[in-house]
Design an enzyme around this catalytic site. Structure first.
Site, mmCIF file in Angstrom:
data_model
loop_
_atom_site.group_PDB
_atom_site.id
_atom_site.type_symbol
_atom_site.label_atom_id
_atom_site.label_comp_id
_atom_site.label_asym_id
_atom_site.label_seq_id
_atom_site.Cartn_x
_atom_site.Cartn_y
_atom_site.Cartn_z
ATOM 1 N N TRP A 181 0.825 -1.163 -0.037
ATOM 2 C CA TRP A 181 -0.132 -0.027 0.210
ATOM 3 C C TRP A 181 0.921 1.244 -0.013
ATOM 4 O O TRP A 181 1.685 1.252 0.865
ATOM 5 C CB TRP A 181 -0.820 0.177 1.169
ATOM 6 C CG TRP A 181 -1.524 1.308 1.290
ATOM 7 C CD1 TRP A 181 -2.601 1.600 0.484
ATOM 8 C CD2 TRP A 181 -1.214 2.673 1.991
ATOM 9 N NE1 TRP A 181 -3.011 3.014 0.629
ATOM 10 C CE2 TRP A 181 -2.164 3.734 1.596
ATOM 11 C CE3 TRP A 181 -0.537 2.657 3.172
ATOM 12 C CZ2 TRP A 181 -2.037 4.921 2.302
ATOM 13 C CZ3 TRP A 181 -0.339 4.012 3.470
ATOM 14 C CH2 TRP A 181 -1.324 5.033 3.047
ATOM 15 N N GLU A 222 -3.009 -2.842 -2.720
ATOM 16 C CA GLU A 222 -4.183 -2.525 -1.834
ATOM 17 C C GLU A 222 -4.425 -1.078 -2.433
ATOM 18 O O GLU A 222 -3.712 0.091 -2.575
ATOM 19 C CB GLU A 222 -3.711 -2.342 -0.476
ATOM 20 C CG GLU A 222 -5.048 -1.802 0.301
ATOM 21 C CD GLU A 222 -4.517 -1.524 1.904
ATOM 22 O OE1 GLU A 222 -3.367 -1.552 2.186
ATOM 23 O OE2 GLU A 222 -5.584 -1.300 2.617
ATOM 24 N N LYS A 224 -7.255 2.439 -2.750
ATOM 25 C CA LYS A 224 -7.693 3.274 -1.624
ATOM 26 C C LYS A 224 -8.578 4.475 -2.579
ATOM 27 O O LYS A 224 -8.075 4.925 -3.655
ATOM 28 C CB LYS A 224 -6.633 4.070 -0.900
ATOM 29 C CG LYS A 224 -7.321 4.855 0.123
ATOM 30 C CD LYS A 224 -6.127 5.003 1.319
ATOM 31 C CE LYS A 224 -6.645 5.786 2.499
ATOM 32 N NZ LYS A 224 -5.590 5.722 3.580
ATOM 33 N N ASP A 255 -9.583 -3.323 1.479
ATOM 34 C CA ASP A 255 -9.708 -2.666 2.864
ATOM 35 C C ASP A 255 -11.190 -2.024 3.060
ATOM 36 O O ASP A 255 -11.679 -1.201 1.915
ATOM 37 C CB ASP A 255 -8.589 -1.598 2.985
ATOM 38 C CG ASP A 255 -8.559 -0.917 4.268
ATOM 39 O OD1 ASP A 255 -9.557 -0.516 4.746
ATOM 40 O OD2 ASP A 255 -7.502 -1.027 5.028
ATOM 41 N N HIS A 258 -11.639 1.610 2.324
ATOM 42 C CA HIS A 258 -11.194 2.307 1.270
ATOM 43 C C HIS A 258 -11.987 2.664 -0.146
ATOM 44 O O HIS A 258 -11.514 2.659 -1.085
ATOM 45 C CB HIS A 258 -9.807 1.411 0.914
ATOM 46 C CG HIS A 258 -8.789 1.661 1.690
ATOM 47 N ND1 HIS A 258 -7.473 1.340 1.332
ATOM 48 C CD2 HIS A 258 -8.491 2.169 3.245
ATOM 49 C CE1 HIS A 258 -6.646 1.455 2.308
ATOM 50 N NE2 HIS A 258 -7.408 2.105 3.383
ATOM 51 N N HIS A 282 -8.479 -6.581 4.111
ATOM 52 C CA HIS A 282 -8.065 -5.644 5.225
ATOM 53 C C HIS A 282 -9.413 -5.191 6.057
ATOM 54 O O HIS A 282 -10.186 -4.434 5.921
ATOM 55 C CB HIS A 282 -7.241 -4.390 5.132
ATOM 56 C CG HIS A 282 -5.818 -4.462 5.162
ATOM 57 N ND1 HIS A 282 -5.006 -3.832 4.968
ATOM 58 C CD2 HIS A 282 -5.049 -5.624 4.889
ATOM 59 C CE1 HIS A 282 -3.728 -3.890 4.814
ATOM 60 N NE2 HIS A 282 -3.747 -5.365 5.011
ATOM 61 N N ASP A 290 -11.866 6.930 6.242
ATOM 62 C CA ASP A 290 -11.082 5.813 6.468
ATOM 63 C C ASP A 290 -10.388 5.781 7.932
ATOM 64 O O ASP A 290 -8.917 6.103 7.950
ATOM 65 C CB ASP A 290 -10.070 5.743 5.531
ATOM 66 C CG ASP A 290 -9.445 4.507 5.542
ATOM 67 O OD1 ASP A 290 -9.620 3.593 6.065
ATOM 68 O OD2 ASP A 290 -7.918 4.704 5.236
ATOM 69 N N ASP A 322 -6.955 -4.378 10.016
ATOM 70 C CA ASP A 322 -6.359 -3.214 9.746
ATOM 71 C C ASP A 322 -7.123 -1.870 10.581
ATOM 72 O O ASP A 322 -7.922 -1.427 9.841
ATOM 73 C CB ASP A 322 -6.083 -2.981 8.329
ATOM 74 C CG ASP A 322 -5.184 -1.449 8.098
ATOM 75 O OD1 ASP A 322 -4.728 -0.947 8.939
ATOM 76 O OD2 ASP A 322 -5.196 -1.082 6.730
HETATM 77 C C1 RNT Z 1 -3.734 2.835 4.622
HETATM 78 C C2 RNT Z 1 -3.945 1.208 4.291
HETATM 79 C C3 RNT Z 1 -2.857 0.470 4.851
HETATM 80 C C4 RNT Z 1 -2.318 0.674 6.404
HETATM 81 C C5 RNT Z 1 -1.324 -0.127 7.093
HETATM 82 C C6 RNT Z 1 -0.630 0.148 8.098
HETATM 83 O O1 RNT Z 1 -4.936 3.393 4.169
HETATM 84 O O2 RNT Z 1 -5.111 0.750 4.844
HETATM 85 O O3 RNT Z 1 -3.243 -1.146 4.805
HETATM 86 O O4 RNT Z 1 -3.445 0.917 7.025
HETATM 87 O O5 RNT Z 1 -0.647 -0.898 6.373
HETATM 88 ZN ZN ZN Z 2 -5.450 -1.295 4.722
#
Ligand code: RNT
Ligand code: ZN
Length: 414
Positions: A181, A222, A224, A255, A258, A282, A290, A322
């Site tokens: 990420w 990942e 966002k 996540d 996200h 996540h 977020d 997470d």
């Molecule tokens: C950030 C992402 C990421 C972090 C961690 C600490 O928006 O979610 O995964 O939260 O890697």
């Molecule tokens: Zn994350």
């Protein structure tokens, strides 16, 4: 009492064709990747400030200040939750014995203590390169940076981290999922959305060049939708990474915090499983943004668990957490989030999925809705309590007493 309640519950579930013993049996194969960063508000051991548009708010006393304290806290949490779980590390949790080591030069040996601890505890490890909380990410760009030198630095960090992740997998005999990420994005409207994405794709290609046995390590990316300081444009958007993962056969990380507020991860899982080899989750809880609140037992968590069960996704899914809340006892935060995730999975295993699918295919939507609603008041709690007891972990809120005692004996002295 627990047994008596369980036997009653077993009988009630059996009337709809659900075998509670089998559901409990299925939980054996599921592990949750416990994020080390809940223990110290994503600080890590480099001594820098948390940046990258993520934030842990609160200043509850007793946070772990070094690796030994963090491991001690995680050990306590492991004793309060059922299951064979994993621990998820970030590169900033390297142990360099006080020496400054560039992130581009991190080595497996900097994680040797984590690995011997994991061996001792018989748990797997997962990994994350850290593309934030660093002077070279201060202007908001890393793998998509227009400056070739800075971009190269972060590519090398990614390469170094894959070797560490592979080392975890080889040493522990349990695959390590490495999640990429990056915070890259613009606060305000960009005029060139394409060039940073091209640079990101190129950087990822370079990081992933070396083939690594999937038995030991897998790569995941990942996305966002926005971050603090990247409100208008995020380089690694969902479309970007979904495309990248499909094309390059990497795993994709979803996540739960996200996406746009009315989008749900639960509704994405089935599509993603069709086209992407593996999924990393996540599990988090966004509140208005977020915000990474502690995971609660809410509808979306349940729906995610049901999707995993109904689609039989576990072989190709890595369930990670997470969230980071510094306003309550950090061990309690972990315990609540982990136990809720496990509860949701157990509840999902107690659903008569095949019967419900049959109603659906027969067009009997009346029964589908009626059963889904009735199931909500089935005696799930009795099955969960029995499962905890069987795993020798505290039943119901009894874990809280242990956390309070630990706070008194250990945390308050930090
Ligand atoms: C950030 C992402 C990421 C972090 C961690 C600490 O928006 O979610 O995964 O939260 O890697
Ligand atoms: Zn994350």
């Amino acid at each position: 009492m627990t047994n008596q309640n369980y036997n009653q519950a077993k009988e009630i579930y059996s009337q709809i064709g659900v075998d509670t013993d089998k559901a409990i049996e299925k939980m054996k194969d599921i592990s949750i990747s416990i994020h080390c960063w809940q223990g110290d508000d994503v600080s890590g051991f480099e001594g820098g400030q948390l940046t990258g548009g993520i934030q842990a708010t609160g200043n509850y006393p007793g946070k772990a200040r070094n690796a030994d304290e963090l491991r001690q806290d995680i050990e306590k949490v492991l004793s309060l939750v059922p299951g064979n779980n994993k621990v998820n590390l970030h590169a900033i949790y390297a142990e360099t014995d006080g020496k400054k080591v560039e992130r581009s030069e991190l080595l497996p040996e900097h994680f040797a203590r984590w690995v011997s601890w994991a061996k001792e505890k018989n748990i797997g490890l997962d990994f994350n390169p850290t593309f934030f909380s660093h002077p070279k990410s201060d202007d908001g760009f890393t793998l998509s940076h227009p400056d070739e030198g800075i971009r190269r630095y972060w590519i090398e960090h990614g390469i170094a981290c894959r070797a560490i992740s592979e080392y975890f997998g080889r040493e522990l005999g349990i695959v390590s999922a490495m999640n990429i990420w990056i915070p890259d994005g613009y606060k305000d409207m960009p005029v060139d959305r394409l060039a940073p994405r091209r640079r990101l794709a190129d950087s990822l290609d370079k990081i992933l060049e070396r083939k690594i046995d999937k038995k030991y390590h897998i790569d995941s990316v990942e996305s966002k939708v926005f971050g603090i300081g990247s409100e208008s444009y995020v380089v690694g958007s969902h479309e970007f990474y979904m495309g990248y993962a499909v094309k390059n056969k990497t795993a994709l990380t979803l996540d739960t915090g996200h996406f746009h507020p009315t989008e749900t991860v639960s509704n994405k899982i089935s599509s993603i499983m069709m086209f992407v080899p593996e999924l990393v989750l996540h599990i988090s809880r966004p509140v208005r943004w977020d915000s990474d609140h502690v995971v609660i037992y809410d509808d979306e968590l349940l729906e995610i668990a049901r999707e995993l069960v109904r689609g039989d996704c576990f072989e190709r899914t890595h369930i990670a957490l997470d969230f980071f809340d510094a306003s309550i006892n950090r061990l309690a935060a972990w315990t609540i989030g982990i136990r809720n995730t496990q509860k949701a999975l157990l509840a999902a295993f107690l659903e008569p999925s095949d019967a419900l699918k049959k109603c659906e295919i027969d067009g009997d939507f009346t029964t589908r809705l009626a059963m889904l609603e009735e199931l909500k008041s089935y005696p799930f709690g009795a099955v969960w309590d029995y499962y905890c007891e069987k795993n020798n972990v505290p039943v119901r809120e009894n874990w809280l007493k242990e956390v309070k005692a630990y706070e008194k004996e250990v945390l308050s002295k930090r």
